[in-house]
Design a protein around this motif. Structure first.
Motif, PDB file in Angstrom:
ATOM      1  N   ARG A 106      38.854  63.048  41.597  1.00 47.94           N
ATOM      2  CA  ARG A 106      39.071  61.830  42.380  1.00 47.94           C
ATOM      3  C   ARG A 106      40.048  60.831  41.498  1.00 47.94           C
ATOM      4  O   ARG A 106      40.857  60.162  42.045  1.00 47.94           O
ATOM      5  CB  ARG A 106      37.814  61.078  42.671  1.00 47.94           C
ATOM      6  CG  ARG A 106      36.883  61.888  43.665  1.00 47.94           C
ATOM      7  CD  ARG A 106      37.683  62.229  44.835  1.00 47.94           C
ATOM      8  NE  ARG A 106      37.984  60.714  45.569  1.00 47.94           N
ATOM      9  CZ  ARG A 106      37.444  60.250  46.364  1.00 47.94           C
ATOM     10  NH1 ARG A 106      36.061  60.474  46.729  1.00 47.94           N
ATOM     11  NH2 ARG A 106      37.971  59.116  47.056  1.00 47.94           N
ATOM     12  N   LEU A 107      39.874  61.084  40.225  1.00 49.46           N
ATOM     13  CA  LEU A 107      40.907  60.296  39.445  1.00 49.46           C
ATOM     14  C   LEU A 107      42.183  60.359  39.347  1.00 49.46           C
ATOM     15  O   LEU A 107      43.217  59.615  39.158  1.00 49.46           O
ATOM     16  CB  LEU A 107      40.209  60.228  37.939  1.00 49.46           C
ATOM     17  CG  LEU A 107      38.881  59.461  37.483  1.00 49.46           C
ATOM     18  CD1 LEU A 107      38.521  59.813  36.229  1.00 49.46           C
ATOM     19  CD2 LEU A 107      39.109  58.177  37.659  1.00 49.46           C
ATOM     20  N   TYR A 108      42.492  61.837  39.745  1.00 53.64           N
ATOM     21  CA  TYR A 108      43.791  62.232  40.033  1.00 53.64           C
ATOM     22  C   TYR A 108      44.025  62.102  41.487  1.00 53.64           C
ATOM     23  O   TYR A 108      45.342  62.721  41.911  1.00 53.64           O
ATOM     24  CB  TYR A 108      43.846  63.655  39.572  1.00 53.64           C
ATOM     25  CG  TYR A 108      44.186  64.012  38.199  1.00 53.64           C
ATOM     26  CD1 TYR A 108      45.465  63.738  37.630  1.00 53.64           C
ATOM     27  CD2 TYR A 108      43.125  64.338  37.218  1.00 53.64           C
ATOM     28  CE1 TYR A 108      45.768  63.796  36.286  1.00 53.64           C
ATOM     29  CE2 TYR A 108      43.156  64.389  35.990  1.00 53.64           C
ATOM     30  CZ  TYR A 108      44.530  64.256  35.320  1.00 53.64           C
ATOM     31  OH  TYR A 108      44.976  64.540  34.067  1.00 53.64           O
ATOM     32  N   HIS A 109      43.323  61.318  42.036  1.00 53.30           N
ATOM     33  CA  HIS A 109      43.703  61.014  43.718  1.00 53.30           C
ATOM     34  C   HIS A 109      43.868  62.043  44.559  1.00 53.30           C
ATOM     35  O   HIS A 109      44.515  62.171  45.865  1.00 53.30           O
ATOM     36  CB  HIS A 109      45.337  60.261  43.528  1.00 53.30           C
ATOM     37  CG  HIS A 109      45.463  59.443  42.814  1.00 53.30           C
ATOM     38  ND1 HIS A 109      44.749  57.876  42.685  1.00 53.30           N
ATOM     39  CD2 HIS A 109      46.144  59.062  41.553  1.00 53.30           C
ATOM     40  CE1 HIS A 109      45.314  57.048  42.077  1.00 53.30           C
ATOM     41  NE2 HIS A 109      45.824  57.989  41.289  1.00 53.30           N
ATOM     42  N   LEU A 110      42.760  63.183  44.145  1.00 54.89           N
ATOM     43  CA  LEU A 110      42.582  64.159  45.323  1.00 54.89           C
ATOM     44  C   LEU A 110      41.393  63.627  46.314  1.00 54.89           C
ATOM     45  O   LEU A 110      40.990  62.806  46.130  1.00 54.89           O
ATOM     46  CB  LEU A 110      41.671  65.331  44.586  1.00 54.89           C
ATOM     47  CG  LEU A 110      42.524  66.349  43.665  1.00 54.89           C
ATOM     48  CD1 LEU A 110      41.747  67.537  43.287  1.00 54.89           C
ATOM     49  CD2 LEU A 110      43.606  66.885  44.756  1.00 54.89           C
TER      50      LEU A 110
END
Length: 328
Positions: A106-110
């Motif tokens: 999620r931090l990598y915008h997945l």
């Protein structure tokens, strides 16, 4: 080698910690989609180099680019294009294994579902599915290490930097790591791998840089480096406590180079020509000299032979504490 084809380029890196020169003009180059193994003992400068290449440390001099980004000027942009696994697990012990991986996704915008799918695949790949719902603080050291490796692979970055990734892993887990690295490279990822495991470098590396004293002292493919040692080596092991001097005299008569004595194993080795053909003659001479041999054989050079020839010591020649002091 064209600089535009390089995913990793480091030239003339230096770094000093007080009176200690950790790096003394280190050069490293890796083409895209290859594995560069940096081989050397603890204290050789490997971890300092990794910290510079991952923007965690600034060099005193020299320059480096990763995936086209300067490690100093473009540090913020570069961090989105690399994955890093250090020597010690860096996961949140108050989250479960699954939560750690999904959070990174999620931090990598997945998207949520993509993060969940990626986490599930990595948990299975590293044999952590059964422990996925447990808090990481209940994991063993080896399990934490596997989770840390999985975390660095959530985004399958274009450049992956692995600092002694399989230290402390059991053989099965080590093999799983190797297989994942091979899959990533096949898909185009560039990997910089620091290691003391010679088998690891032999299996994974496209090219190997041998580092000692903060600089690269030799570089090439595994076969090219082994060719620098040359020929075959005769190795004999004596009964515990036996005097090695008589054996050394016999080996000196048949060999054509320096005799290496491994005191811990009470064994000797020497470069030989046509070793297999002359083996019976050598055994007869050892027997005539009253040397009690418990094991003997002729073998091709290994990467350990390369390192010993180049540096005068093996890759295990220093302690882990030395590496810690290097970057203190």
């Amino acid at each position: 080698m064209n600089g535009n084809d390089l995913a990793i380029r480091a030239e003339g890196l230096t770094k000093r910690f007080g009176s200690t020169e950790a790096l003394r003009g280190l050069d490293l180059h890796a083409e895209a989609g290859t594995v560069l193994a940096v081989l050397g003992p603890n204290g050789a400068g490997k971890t300092t180099a990794v910290r510079i290449l991952t923007t965690l440390l600034k060099p005193d001099s020299g320059c480096a680019e990763i995936a086209g980004f300067d490690v100093v000027r473009d540090a913020a942009k570069l961090r989105a294009h690399i994955g890093l696994t250090g020597q010690y697990a860096a996961v949140d012990e108050h989250l479960t294994g699954r939560e750690n991986l999904e959070l990174i996704g999620r931090l990598y915008h997945l998207g949520r579902r993509d993060a969940q799918r990626r986490a599930a695949w990595l948990l299975e790949r590293f044999d952590l599915t059964d422990a996925a719902g447990r808090l990481v603080k209940t994991y063993s050291g080896g399990m934490r290490r596997r989770l840390d490796l999985a975390a660095s692979l959530v985004m399958a970055p274009p450049v992956l930097i692995l600092d002694e990734p399989t230290t402390g892993l059991d053989p099965r887990s080590r093999l799983a790591v190797w297989e994942v690295v091979e899959e990533l490279v096949t898909a185009g990822t560039t990997v910089l791998l620091t290691t003391q495991y010679l088998e690891e470098a032999d299996r994974l590396a496209t090219r190997i840089a041998v580092v000692d004293g903060g600089r690269v002292i030799a570089e090439g493919t595994s076969d090219e480096l082994k060719a620098r040692v040359g020929g075959e080596r005769l190795e004999i092991t004596l009964e515990a406590g036996d005097d090695t001097s008589k054996a050394a005299e016999v080996l000196a008569a048949h060999g054509h180079g320096e005799i290496h004595l491994a005191r811990a194993r009470n064994s000797l080795s020497v470069p030989v020509s046509d070793g297999a053909r002359r083996l019976a003659e050598i055994v007869r001479d050892l027997d005539a000299a009253g040397v009690h041999v418990v094991d003997f054989g002729v073998r091709r050079p290994t990467l350990d032979d390369v390192f010993l020839t180049l540096t005068g010591h093996t890759t295990a020649g220093e302690t882990e504490e030395d590496e810690g002091r290097e970057a203190a």
